[in-house]
Design a protein around this motif. Structure first.
Motif, mmCIF file in Angstrom:
data_model
loop_
_atom_site.group_PDB
_atom_site.id
_atom_site.type_symbol
_atom_site.label_atom_id
_atom_site.label_comp_id
_atom_site.label_asym_id
_atom_site.label_seq_id
_atom_site.Cartn_x
_atom_site.Cartn_y
_atom_site.Cartn_z
ATOM 1 N N LEU A 133 -5.107 -33.031 17.337
ATOM 2 C CA LEU A 133 -4.910 -31.577 17.211
ATOM 3 C C LEU A 133 -5.692 -31.059 15.998
ATOM 4 O O LEU A 133 -6.434 -30.079 16.089
ATOM 5 N N ILE A 134 -5.526 -31.746 14.859
ATOM 6 C CA ILE A 134 -6.185 -31.265 13.639
ATOM 7 C C ILE A 134 -7.708 -31.359 13.786
ATOM 8 O O ILE A 134 -8.439 -30.460 13.388
ATOM 9 N N ILE A 135 -8.171 -32.440 14.433
ATOM 10 C CA ILE A 135 -9.620 -32.580 14.608
ATOM 11 C C ILE A 135 -10.146 -31.411 15.442
ATOM 12 O O ILE A 135 -11.131 -30.761 15.096
ATOM 13 N N PHE A 136 -9.465 -31.116 16.563
ATOM 14 C CA PHE A 136 -9.931 -30.016 17.430
ATOM 15 C C PHE A 136 -9.980 -28.715 16.652
ATOM 16 O O PHE A 136 -10.957 -27.987 16.668
ATOM 17 N N VAL A 137 -8.883 -28.410 15.947
ATOM 18 C CA VAL A 137 -8.817 -27.113 15.263
ATOM 19 C C VAL A 137 -9.910 -27.018 14.206
ATOM 20 O O VAL A 137 -10.554 -25.994 14.045
ATOM 21 N N LEU A 138 -10.106 -28.124 13.481
ATOM 22 C CA LEU A 138 -11.066 -28.056 12.378
ATOM 23 C C LEU A 138 -12.514 -28.047 12.863
ATOM 24 O O LEU A 138 -13.391 -27.566 12.165
ATOM 25 N N THR A 139 -12.766 -28.612 14.056
ATOM 26 C CA THR A 139 -14.177 -28.694 14.447
ATOM 27 C C THR A 139 -14.608 -27.525 15.322
ATOM 28 O O THR A 139 -15.777 -27.380 15.630
ATOM 29 N N MET A 140 -13.655 -26.694 15.757
ATOM 30 C CA MET A 140 -14.063 -25.554 16.579
ATOM 31 C C MET A 140 -14.435 -24.399 15.678
ATOM 32 O O MET A 140 -13.972 -24.314 14.543
ATOM 33 N N PRO A 141 -15.268 -23.486 16.182
ATOM 34 C CA PRO A 141 -15.733 -22.373 15.319
ATOM 35 C C PRO A 141 -14.546 -21.557 14.830
ATOM 36 O O PRO A 141 -13.629 -21.292 15.595
#
Length: 1842
Positions: free
Chosen positions: A1495-1503
């Protein structure tokens, strides 16, 4: 020859053979062989070696092994005493309930085996060493013995077989001799290299002495043998000289004789010569003393010159050698040192070598043997003078003192032994003479009084002897033997000894003389006063108290009389020697008058306990006048010092004034002084006494009716404090009853009340502050109240509480209300305060009490307290209050106050009124008016008719003649009157007018008393007319005599003052007396005081009542003399102006306090929920406009921009708190025995480490690093105080800090600073991103897109490449913060990848920072989100800002779409063959991945910013994965049969409509898919059957699933709250799942009742669920790895209990006893400062060099390893906790408190300590919330040295 051959033989067989030979009846050959063998083995010419020692051991053991021999001998031990000897720093116990002697002590073993519950005991660290007294009934009561020594072991021990110790008896004499020979040989009589060489000799002898020590530990049997050998004179005679033919032993013996001679104690032959020579000179008995001390008597060979030169440095005070006056004494008090046995010579060498520790221990270990004890004590006494000489010469006198006392306390605490020594060896004479001689070495001429002709000598306090307290071992022995009644009686009966003692005390009389500096400030402040006060207390006062304890009953009257007689003699000698007549010398003061104090204390005791008549013990009046002078001088000087008249003498003079009244000294110094003055006052003429007081206090000139005067001796600003001092002294003198009739209980109560009124006190502080005598704290005196009873009667206990700032409170005692009301005695408080501020503090507390109970508001005056009645002996003291001189002074002062003359004050009035009231309360019984008429007219008779205060009160005084300067307003300017009538009346006034001259009056009285011849009188009397006798002629302006018209009485002045104070013209109506309510008089201000006095006076005399009514009838406001200024500025009265100023100040303070409070609430308090302030960053409502930030440095408000970014003040710290979480709810216990252990394997940090390592074995590294989070150990936690500042402002702020030198506690170079607004500690600034506060409404709008559309959008968003941000100030700052974050933790906590420094590693670290902060916030919220949004932690959260910084950094890494987990979450892969050509290692299967990390990876890597609908979509997809993981893990817990059953039941539901949301259908599918690989379920088939005896019902499955998914939901919710500002809703714990699911949009917003919520209903599948699940399962089953690992990786449990510190035992002693002797695991030694980590229980050496690594000590190392640079350590020997945080540390305080709620730092008091749960919770809370830096203030750098 024989011996030489023997030497080569085997030792054991030889020993056995010799033993056999010797046991025969004819043993001569055996004896011969043994002697030859010993000659060879113990050859003194060889250096000491172990070979000889081994021979001795073998011979003694007679052929068996030495160890077995020891055991055998021990079995015959018949000792009933413990006698364990210990050295300094050993932990021992003392029980006052069981002790007979105060020195009694027990070793830990005997103490713990004895019965001491409820006793008054304490543990202590031995300072000098000691020995265990268990079993010795002379020192302690039998009831306190331990089990082992309670049985009289003597009876049941078998008798010793004769041959067991036979060899010992033969061998040991030779062994001891050889030891002595080494000592003789090694001794060099030289002062240069002596120290080193002595040490060397001792080191070589170490094994020999240790061997002797071992022998003593074999018990009673062996000690008896040793005693025989050591005390046998025959053996000594034979052996000590050495055989004739042996040259070596001859030389050796000569060395010994030389050393003996050098000791300065002459041998008998010389002694005889000295004595005869002396007797011819005519000294009756002095020879003994002279010989003893090695003085050069006439005719004796000049033998000890060398010795004398050393002492002779101070020949200023010509030495008077002591002569014993009585001829009855045997001239040879002490046999000279002539040694008759081994013991005596051994002691001689022990002293010569300055008491080596090993020798001391050996000599003491022998003491349980009674015969030895007696002989040894005699020997010790015989060497006493020699000990003193050696001590004076020693460079290490401290160590040596400790060792001497170590021995002597064992010998002299025993009364029987002490009495025996006194009778047989003249112990008392020896001690007194030795002390006398010791002090004689540092005498100087006294400069007191008559400097030139002074014949008195005093000790010089700057001598090393006094400065280093070298005398204390001898003094403490003396005090010790005086505590025995039989010995003290001997002392008191021996007149010559008493005289000698008085001459010893007089050496201290007048020491450390202070001379007032008048011009220059003194250059060098001498600190000799420490030495002086210590000497008087230890050498004079303590022996005095010792003697006084034996003078308590009528039978001991004679002793008291004798002491008093010799005191007076000594005082008379002293007065003559200093040339004292009647006036003390100006500008001189000494605080040391021990002779006066001896006299006073014995007088007091005589009257109080022995009903002696006081007058029979008092000298004539003239002597009394002399005696009072010096104590009075001290009282006046105290006042001068406080009036800053001695400032040029430096701070030390203030130190003396404080020490004089300080609690340990007051009862031996100021109390006897005041008592002595009271005695003098009660016997001398009161007028003389009063005028002396005012003259001593130098305020005579001030006591005039004139408004202006000249004072020749005081500056005007000193007049007021000196006048206040004089009046306060008179009040104390007339009202203090400590020695005048109070019982001991009343004294104790009064002392306690006065201390409690100054401040609330802890129990130990009270014990310390209350003088020891007359109420000793230890050993309850029968029939008297104990300390505890009085305490509970006067005080309430306030339990230790926690203040919001986090400062620790101790348990305090505070006075009860009725104590304030009835017992508060300001006079006692003034007497006992060391700092003047304490008096103010007591008054403030008193007024607070009055306000609280509504008794009186405003500004109360010190209350007047009724006194206990005087003892009849001291009735004369009341005359002071009824003498004309005092009344004139009172009248004058009342008048001056009424007329507002300068230098008057409220305090003066207060004391004047106090004196009047005392006079009214203490009437003189028989008014004898028949004083013999005096020829010359009393100049005072014209003022008042008599001496009684009552009749003088209403006496009106009409005119007063005063001397005033010409410039004064009283001087009449007009021409002489023309008409005759006027002239005549004016002349008549002149005749009537009163003249007042204190000095003249005092001189006259003095003359009367002394009745010297006229010629002398003429010289002494000063002219009567002028009261300014110090003015040099010609001082302008000239004085002229004026007559003032007064027409007032004391009463009228009182009434007028009442009006003046109440600001009403007729404040007292004529009838006020009738309707007076007396009850409200006790508390109040000056008005009340005057009313109370008038009422008292009226009730005691009708005449006064009439006068008062008359005065009240015709009173009019005062007309002050016209001031020089034309306008009258007095419109607003002084008092009123003061009052208004006070009110203004109060108002300001209140306003300030409220401001401060509101600031504290918004800025500081870490816990309390408060209203949202504008600064808060928790987005609270949707704001369209940009967020504005206030910069706390420049004060401007504005948005954060790319060019001028604003930042949050943050503190970055590494933390391992999360890693210490466990599975079990119960905190782990601290091990307190060898059986208990702590295993770290079950902690969160370890579990995650193992998991990652395991993954890295099988899967691709880059994939592993995205499947878990790190940061459980050594994560970085970011917290803020919520204040913002411009980053450029911050830089300049840091510059200014760098240039500022006065920095405490933090290091600017490391970027540390304190927030400029709230001073919270910080070390970085987190940039705030420009733009809106929270996402605008567009981003929030609810979406109606289908799941599949959103999934596609998310997919696209992820494909977008990270745009590199444009280079700007903001992006630079963000990079810098990232660097700070990386530098916060250690390298090892960041590199988990196979190839360090790879981007994957960095990527993992970055998203783990976010994870750590989210997880910690969860922990701070109590581990769940049930409490909703109202948490202070969120208020100051900086997660929003942190996310943007991390996101910007992480956009630099794009995830390759082929490996993007999103595709695996949302699509079913089409072709599976492609994977085969991949690298050798597969990716981590989805079912093994950590969902929150994804979850954190997705949130941090999306614009950024991310739309909420996309966030929700991500959460939904991840929830599907989390749910299937939950099912898979659950399925592994089933038994095979259960699994089968679920598969079957689920298969039926698969085809139902909503099968994708059915738990059963999905569960059966998962089981089927995973079963494809047989190994997944095979592994623990056997185990599970054991576990799951209970069958899984659908309910229990539902609960497990919810529990499993909750951690993910909580994190998602928290993240959503920070990113979008959604409020967290509170809920019940049961409903947490459904409430969070609704919040995240997984459930519709109207949830069904909680019971009906099924976790499966939250699922939303983007594609066919079963296909997706099959795909995920295939990843697992397709692995070619071993099944155990796949199971381990599959089964992960995300639930952890909150972090806890170790559970500590309730009683501190349990920890202490186990750990203080425990050896360190690293260096295997017992640490000097052991410490315990409270997080993991590791035992470490604090500051230990032994465990240092690369210059870092063990505590600091451990704090880095265990807590990522945060360590919490309990210091075992101090009971305190220290916190290490990075490069700083602080003392946190203690979590263990005693029964009175107090800490005991360093275990000084040694009382039992118990765990304070509340404090421990606070410590834990500060640890978990990372607030050590904010709450604890006193930080310092540790330089890696802890």
């Amino acid at each position: 020859m024989m011996a030489a051959s023997l030497l080569h033989w085997d030792k054991r067989s030889t020993a056995a053979r010799l033993k056999a030979e010797l046991t025969r009846t004819d043993n001569s050959s055996g004896l011969r062989q043994l002697q030859e063998l010993l000659d060879a083995v113990l050859n003194p010419e060889k250096t000491a070696d172990t070979e000889a020692l081994d021979w001795c051991k073998c011979l003694i053991a007679g052929g068996e092994g030495f160890e077995e021999f020891c055991k055998t001998v021990r079995s015959y031990d018949n000792a009933t005493l413990c006698g364990l000897v210990w050295t300094a720093n050993f932990v021992a116990y003392r029980c006052r309930t069981c002790g007979i002697s105060p020195c009694m002590s027990l070793c830990a073993e005997c103490f713990n085996n004895g019965e001491h519950t409820g006793h008054d005991f304490n543990m202590f660290r031995s300072q000098a060493g000691g020995a265990c007294d268990c079993g010795d009934s002379n020192v302690m009561r039998d009831s306190g013995f331990c089990q082992r020594h309670r049985l009289q072991t003597g009876e049941n021990v078998p008798s010793i077989p004769r041959d067991l110790l036979l060899m010992s008896e033969m061998v040991l004499p030779r062994f001891i001799l050889s030891t002595i020979q080494y000592l003789r040989d090694g001794y060099i009589e030289s002062d240069t290299s002596a120290e080193r060489d002595l040490q060397k000799v001792l080191q070589q002898l170490e094994p020999q002495i240790s061997f002797l020590e071992e022998l003593t530990k074999m018990g009673g049997a062996m000690r008896t043998v040793l005693t025989k050998i050591l005390t046998n004179q025959q053996t000594y005679k034979e052996l000590s000289m050495g055989q004739e033919e042996n040259l070596f032993s001859k030389k050796n013996y000569e060395k010994y004789l030389a050393a003996l001679k050098n000791s300065g104690l002459v041998s008998v032959e010389e002694k005889a010569q000295a004595a005869t020579a002396d007797v011819t000179v005519g000294a009756e008995g002095g020879a003994g003393a002279m010989v003893l001390l090695g003085s050069t008597g006439p005719g004796s060979p000049d033998e000890s010159t060398k010795e004398e030169d050393q002492d002779g440095g101070q020949s200023v005070g010509q030495r008077k050698r002591v002569k014993l006056s009585s001829s009855t004494k045997d001239p040879f008090i002490i046999e000279s040192l002539k040694h008759k046995c081994f013991l005596e010579e051994l002691l001689f060498w022990t002293i010569k070598f300055e008491f080596p520790q090993k020798m001391v221990t050996f000599l003491l270990n022998m003491l349980p043997d009674q015969d030895y004890k007696i002989t040894f004590t005699k020997t010790f006494v015989q060497h006493y003078a020699f000990i003193m000489k050696t001590l004076m010469k020693s460079h290490e006198s401290d160590t040596m003192s400790n060792r001497i006392v170590h021995i002597s306390v064992q010998l002299f605490s025993n009364e029987e032994l002490a009495r025996h020594m006194t009778e047989e060896c003249h112990l008392l004479d020896i001690m007194v003479m030795v002390l006398h001689y010791m002090m004689e070495s540092c005498l100087v001429k006294s400069e007191l009084q008559d400097e030139e002709n002074n014949r008195h000598v005093v000790v010089n306090c700057s001598e090393a002897l006094l400065k280093n307290n070298t005398y204390w071992p001898l003094v403490s022995d003396f005090i010790n033997i005086l505590s025995h009644q039989s010995v003290a009686k001997k002392f008191l009966e021996d007149h010559s000894l008493l005289m000698l003692w008085m001459s010893f005390v007089s050496f201290f009389q007048g020491m450390n003389l202070n001379k007032r500096e008048l011009n220059e400030h003194v250059e060098f402040e001498s600190q000799t006063y420490y030495a002086a006060f210590a000497a008087e207390l230890e050498a004079c006062a303590q022996p005095m108290w010792g003697l006084l304890t034996h003078c308590k009953v009528k039978e001991t009257q004679e002793y008291t009389k004798t002491v008093v007689r010799y005191c007076l003699e000594a005082l008379q000698i002293w007065f003559d020697a200093i040339g004292f007549i009647d006036e003390p010398a100006q500008h001189q003061v000494t605080f040391h008058l021990p002779l006066h104090r001896y006299y006073a204390m014995f007088l007091s005791r005589a009257v109080k306990c022995q009903s002696l008549d006081l007058d029979s013990l008092l000298p004539d009046q003239e002597m009394l006048m002399k005696i009072m002078v010096h104590p009075l001088q001290i009282q006046a000087c105290l006042s001068e010092i406080h009036s800053n008249m001695w400032v040029r003498n430096g701070l030390q003079i203030k130190g003396q004034a404080m020490t004089y009244v300080q609690s340990h000294f007051c009862n031996s110094m100021i109390d006897p002084d005041i008592y002595l003055l009271q005695v003098c006052a009660s016997r001398l003429d009161p007028d003389y006494f009063i005028s002396s007081v005012f003259e001593r206090f130098k305020v005579v000139d001030l006591l005039t009716m004139a408004s202006q005067h000249q004072n020749a001796v005081l500056d005007s600003e000193q007049e007021r404090p000196m006048l206040e001092g004089a009046l306060t002294f008179l009040v104390i003198l007339t009202s203090l009853r400590i020695h005048l009739g109070m019982t001991d209980d009343e004294i104790l109560r009064a002392e306690m009340v006065s201390q409690l009124c100054m401040n609330d006190r802890t129990h130990s502080a009270l014990l310390d502050l209350i003088p020891e005598n007359p109420n000793p704290k230890s050993g309850i005196v029968p029939g008297s109240c104990s300390f505890e009873d009085v305490l509970s009667a006067v005080a309430d206990f306030k339990a230790p509480v926690f203040e919001p700032g986090g400062s620790m409170q101790q348990g305090m005692y505070t006075p009860k209300a009725e104590v304030w009301e009835k017992e508060f005695d300001p006079i006692m408080v003034v007497l006992r305060t060391v700092y003047r501020r304490d008096v103010q503090s007591a008054m403030d507390r008193y007024s607070a009490f009055l306000k609280q109970f509504g008794i009186q508001t405003g500004n109360p005056w010190p209350p007047y307290k009724e006194r206990t009645p005087l003892h009849p002996c001291y009735k004369g003291l009341i005359q002071l209050l009824h003498c004309k001189t005092l009344h004139i002074v009172i009248f004058t002062l009342l008048y001056k106050i009424w007329m507002d003359h300068q230098n008057m004050s409220e305090h003066v009035l207060c004391m004047v009124l106090y004196l009047i009231e005392l006079g009214l309360d203490n009437q003189v019984q028989d008014n004898k008016e028949d004083e013999e008429p005096c020829i010359e007219e009393h100049c005072h008779d014209s003022w008042f008719p008599g001496t009684n205060l009552l009749s003088n009160l209403h006496h009106v005084i009409n005119f007063v003649r005063v001397r005033v300067p010409e410039t004064a307003p009283e001087v009449k300017r007009e021409a002489p009157p023309s008409t005759s009538t006027e002239a005549s009346s004016y002349g008549q006034n002149l005749r009537e007018a009163q003249v007042f001259s204190l000095v003249a009056e005092r001189r006259r009285k003095f003359q009367e008393i002394i009745n010297r011849s006229n010629t002398e009188a003429a010289q002494v009397v000063r002219p009567k007319s002028s009261s300014t006798r110090w003015v040099s002629p010609g001082t302008p302006p000239q004085l002229v005599t004026e007559i003032l018209e007064i027409r007032e009485s004391m009463l009228s002045l009182l009434v007028k003052l009442h009006q003046k104070m109440s600001l009403k013209q007729n404040s007292l109506s004529t009838s006020w007396l009738e309707d007076m309510d007396t009850s409200r008089h006790t508390h109040g201000d000056g008005i009340t005081a005057i009313e109370r006095i008038l009422t008292k006076a009226a009730t005691r005399s009708c005449q006064i009542k009439r006068s008062i009514q008359d005065i009240c009838g015709k009173v009019c406001p005062p007309v002050p003399p016209k001031k020089n200024s034309p306008t009258d500025k007095k419109t607003m009265d002084k008092e009123e102006r003061r009052q208004r100023a006070r009110e203004r100040q109060q108002k300001l303070l209140a306003e300030f306090a409220s401001r401060q409070k509101s600031f504290m609430e918004t800025a500081m308090d870490v816990e309390s929920p408060e209203t949202e302030a504008a600064m808060d960053l928790g987005p609270s409502e949707v704001m369209e406009s940009e967020v504005l930030y206030d910069c706390v440095i420049c004060g401007q408000s504005g948005p954060s921009t790319e060019d001028r970014p604003t930042g949050l003040v943050v503190l970055l710290q590494a933390t391992s708190v999360l890693g210490h979480r466990c599975k079990s709810k119960q905190a782990k216990n601290l091990p307190t025995s060898d059986e208990e252990h702590i295993y770290p394997a079950d902690t969160c940090g370890v579990a995650h480490d193992l998991r990652l390592t395991l993954m890295q074995q099988f899967f691709k590294d880059s994939s592993c690093l995205q499947s878990v989070s790190i940061g459980w150990d050594g994560g970085v936690y970011v917290q803020t105080c919520g204040h913002t500042l411009h980053i450029d402002c911050h830089k300049s702020y840091m510059e200014s800090l760098r240039n500022d030198q006065v920095l405490q506690g933090f290091s600017v170079d490391k970027g540390e600073f304190t927030c400029p607004l709230c001073r919270q500690f910080a070390n970085s600034v987190l940039p705030c991103r420009p733009g809106r506060g929270s996402e605008a409404s567009g981003w929030h709008a609810p979406t109606n897109k289908t799941t599949s559309v959103l999934v596609k959008e998310v997919d696209d968003l992820q494909e977008k490449l990270g745009l590199f941000p444009t280079e700007s100030n903001l992006s630079k700052e963000m990079e810098l913060v990232i660097k700070d974050i990386k530098n916060t933790t250690q390298k090892k906590y960041m590199d988990y990848g196979k190839n360090p420094g790879s981007p994957d590693n960095d990527f993992l670290f970055m998203y783990s920072v976010a994870r750590t902060n989210l997880e910690l916030e969860l922990v701070h919220r109590g581990g769940n989100l049930c409490s909703g949004g109202a948490s202070a932690a969120a208020k100051r959260s900086c997660l929003n800002q942190l996310f943007h910084v991390l996101a910007m950094h992480m956009r630099l890494y794009s995830i390759d779409s082929a490996y993007n987990p999103w595709t695996k979450l949302t699509r079913v892969a089409i072709n599976k063959e492609a994977d085969i050509f991949d690298e050798e290692r597969p990716e981590v299967p989805m079912l093994f991945r950590d969902v929150p990390s994804l979850l954190i990876i997705f949130v941090l890597t999306m614009p950024q910013p991310l739309r909420k609908e996309h966030f929700t979509c991500v959460v939904k997809m991840l929830f599907n994965l989390q749910f299937i993981q939950a099912l898979a893990i659950l399925s592994t817990k089933f038994s095979p049969e259960e699994r089968q059953a679920w598969v079957t039941s689920g298969a039926l539901k698969k085809n139902a409509a909503n099968s994708e949301r059915s738990v059963e259908a999905l569960l059966s599918h998962v089981i089927v898919e995973l079963s494809k690989d047989k190994s997944v379920y095979k592994v623990n088939a056997d185990e599970t059957t054991m576990l799951s005896s209970s069958v899984w019902s659908p309910q229990s499955i539902e609960i497990s699933l919810q529990q499993f998914c909750l951690p993910f939901l909580r994190l998602s919710c928290l993240l959503q709250h920070h990113l979008y500002g959604d409020n967290l809703t509170g809920c019940l714990e049961e409903e947490e799942f459904s409430s969070l699911a609704v919040c995240l949009g997984l459930l519709p917003s109207t949830p069904p009742p909680s019971s009906a919520v099924h976790s499966a209903s939250c699922l939303q599948w983007p594609v066919n669920a079963f296909d997706l699940v099959s795909q995920w399962s295939d990843e697992v089953t397709g692995l070619t790895r071993s099944p155990e690992q796949s199971l381990t990786l599959l089964v992960q449990d995300p639930q952890w209990t909150p972090p806890r510190l170790l559970q500590l035992p309730d009683n501190y002693n349990i920890i202490f006893q186990y750990y203080h002797r425990k050896a360190c695991t690293v260096c295997k030694k017992v640490p000097k400062d052991p410490a315990l980590c409270l997080v993991c229980g590791t035992f470490v050496c604090l500051k230990g060099v032994c465990c240092k690594q690369q210059g870092t000590c063990e505590c600091v190392l451990h704090s880095q390893h265990c807590g990522a640079a945060t360590g919490i350590f309990l210091l075992i020997n101090a009971s305190v906790i220290i916190i290490i945080r990075g490069h700083r540390f602080c003392l946190w305080g203690s979590v263990y408190l005693d029964a009175h709620g107090e800490e005991d730092r360093d275990l000084r008091r040694g009382k039992p300590l118990f765990l304070c749960e509340e404090r421990y919770r606070v410590l834990e809370q500060q640890w978990v919330s990372h607030t050590f830096d904010h709450i604890n203030k006193r930080w310092g750098p540790h330089y890696n040295g802890l």
